[in-house]
Design a protein around this motif. Structure first.
Motif, PDB file in Angstrom:
ATOM      1  N   ARG A  29       0.826  -1.213   0.000  1.00 48.11           N
ATOM      2  CA  ARG A  29       0.000   0.000   0.000  1.00 48.11           C
ATOM      3  C   ARG A  29       0.862   1.266   0.000  1.00 48.11           C
ATOM      4  N   PHE A  30       2.017   1.211   0.635  1.00 44.10           N
ATOM      5  CA  PHE A  30       2.900   2.380   0.731  1.00 44.10           C
ATOM      6  C   PHE A  30       4.117   2.181  -0.166  1.00 44.10           C
ATOM      7  N   THR A  31       4.620   3.279  -0.703  1.00 43.67           N
ATOM      8  CA  THR A  31       5.828   3.247  -1.523  1.00 43.67           C
ATOM      9  C   THR A  31       6.743   4.394  -1.113  1.00 43.67           C
ATOM     10  N   ILE A  32       7.992   4.056  -0.832  1.00 40.58           N
ATOM     11  CA  ILE A  32       8.974   5.078  -0.480  1.00 40.58           C
ATOM     12  C   ILE A  32       9.849   5.350  -1.695  1.00 40.58           C
ATOM     13  N   SER A  33      10.199   6.608  -1.882  1.00 41.03           N
ATOM     14  CA  SER A  33      11.058   6.978  -2.999  1.00 41.03           C
ATOM     15  C   SER A  33      11.824   8.242  -2.633  1.00 41.03           C
ATOM     16  N   TRP A  34      12.833   8.555  -3.435  1.00 37.93           N
ATOM     17  CA  TRP A  34      13.602   9.777  -3.163  1.00 37.93           C
ATOM     18  C   TRP A  34      13.861  10.556  -4.441  1.00 37.93           C
ATOM     19  N   ASP A  35      14.107  11.824  -4.236  1.00 38.11           N
ATOM     20  CA  ASP A  35      14.533  12.713  -5.302  1.00 38.11           C
ATOM     21  C   ASP A  35      15.804  13.379  -4.795  1.00 38.11           C
ATOM     22  N   ASN A  36      16.946  12.849  -5.196  1.00 35.80           N
ATOM     23  CA  ASN A  36      18.213  13.362  -4.672  1.00 35.80           C
ATOM     24  C   ASN A  36      18.458  14.808  -5.068  1.00 35.80           C
ATOM     25  N   ALA A  37      17.960  15.183  -6.228  1.00 35.74           N
ATOM     26  CA  ALA A  37      18.160  16.558  -6.681  1.00 35.74           C
ATOM     27  C   ALA A  37      17.455  17.551  -5.748  1.00 35.74           C
TER      28      ALA A  37
END
Length: 124
Positions: free
Chosen positions: A66-74
């Motif tokens: 149900r949950f998704t973790i992600s990143w935007d390094n910029a």
């Protein structure tokens, strides 16, 4: 000065979605693992999800699928996409940074920096 600032919390009906953001500053973001924790009234803070510096992810069983973790390094920002929300997801959500970046840590004492939290309320 190290800062972690959460945003995106709010009130949503069961089955709805929210995206939480954790904006980091004051440290080398790429070197750290970032975790999301939550704390409901009267309960201990629990690990929800984590992303390590090499992109490895972890999800608690209660949120898997149900949950998704992600990143935007910029942008030095980590996101937590929360779908199919349930009333039991209601809590204050915190993000935290672990300088042992390659580690997936699910306990609070391993984290070095914390944000102030953002409230998520899911109505039935």
């Amino acid at each position: 000065e190290v800062q972690l600032v959460e945003s995106g919390g709010g009130l949503v009906q069961a089955g709805g979605s929210l995206i939480l953001s954790c904006a980091a500053s004051g440290f080398i973001f790429d070197d750290y693992a970032i975790g999301w924790f939550r704390q409901a009234p009267g309960k201990e803070r629990e690990g929800v999800s984590c992303i390590s510096s090499d992109g490895t992810t972890y999800y608690a069983e209660s949120v898997k699928g149900r949950f998704t973790i992600s990143w935007d390094n910029a942008k030095n920002t980590v996101y937590l996409q929360m779908n199919s929300l349930k009333p039991e997801d209601t809590a204050v959500y915190f993000c935290a940074a672990d300088r042992a970046g390659s580690r997936i840590a699910t306990v609070t004492y391993l984290y070095d920096y914390w944000g102030q939290g953002t409230q998520v309320t899911v109505s039935s």
